[in-house]
Design a protein around this motif. Sequence first.
Motif: not given
Length: 460
Positions: A73, A124, A128, A256, A259, A263, A360, A376-377, A379-380, A384
Amino acid sequence: MATHDVLKIAETAPFNRFHFGLLFWCSFIMMFDGYDLVIYGSVVPQLMEQWSLPAVHAGWMGSAALFGGIFGALTFGPLADRFGRRPVILLAFALSSLTALGNAFAWDAWSFAILRFITGIGLGGTIPNIVALINDMAPISRRNIMTTVMLGCYSLGALLSALVAMWVLPRFGWQYTFILAGAPLLTLPWMYRHLPESLPFLVACNRNAATALLCRIRPTVDVEKLRWPNQQAQRVAAPVSGLFTQGRAIKTLALWVGFGMCMLMVYGLNTWLPKIMVAGGYPLVSGLMFLVTLNLGSIVGALSSGWLADRWGCKPTLMVFLALAVASLCVLGIKPGFLLLNLMLLLAGAATVGSLAVIHAFAAQQYPTDIRSTGISWCSAIGRFGGVAGPALGGLMLSMNLTLQLNFILCSVPGIIALLVVAIVTRHKIEALPKVQLNDNLESCPPSPCSTGKSTTQAI
């Protein structure tokens, strides 16, 4: 002569065959991403027996894909903002499918774990960017529901992995579940032909390709009356630093945390719900059935959250879903009767996974298209860490031998934190591109300085 802004034409286009194709391919990618990530849980008993693995080593093998997802990501998001969504999505999807196939030929735990890590890098990098692509191209009136329907296909992939494992494992062995994971490689020629590039990216980099793509989005458009941004408008030079400029720092940090908390709830509940219920006095068989109920609710939540977000807006919908997650988890702690118990499990699954789907879409709307994949990446990727922490913190919680009520209250704490941080994200209208001077028609526009010179068909 009346003129029409290129991006506004795309945003207000009615849902048509082009949008259905976009949704189909992004959902197809998401479904197999879910398959690739979840299939490990079905084969781990055979792997532990075949390679004489202790549970701790098997757990680290399972985490390899999650750690790879963080790296993927962080890497592929900025690449997509610089080189385009389409090539990065194709590369990441090919990488995850190829290494998932390679797992079928792993000879020991180390080779298996390395391949799982690389699979995670591809996963990953994919998720995103397909979220960003959907938000770049979907009509405003359908943007949220297209995003969450696509994300909901992750649960379909997880369900597919369970069904495949039930049929394949006793007949052929664990290797064949990963051979099937490589089947999407056969679709890459069709995906290369039909998966479009982001229109805002093409507007900035390849105007001929953008015109052809716009004609697919809205076939009735009059190209003689298009209004184009001046090509001297600059794209963001450093997408990562752009997450913290122009008043975005607090928003980015809040997303952040949001997310990560979403998760943490999803991964923690899916890992430890049966054990929590058994520790609370329920039999093991019932604990496993409760997990099935939770995931049935998750599919409903993923699909319904986008429909609601298109009507209420992302932020109100997200806050409602987070509040429902907290409330349902707290009610589960009082050990309600059978009917209310299953209703609360359905609601908890719908609310937790629905929150993850909506956040998302919410994050995608907080960043301009120039840094959307990066936003988005990241955040993802940060989220994680919450996904990795969920199983570990759940194990720590169970080791303390707490009551059922206190266990579920602790499970609800991430939802409360997410609710608070989402509340501080201010509503901000994102322009597709920076404010620039506009030219009245296509012929008067200067040639694109970053045009690749490739054919229009390949570019879109």
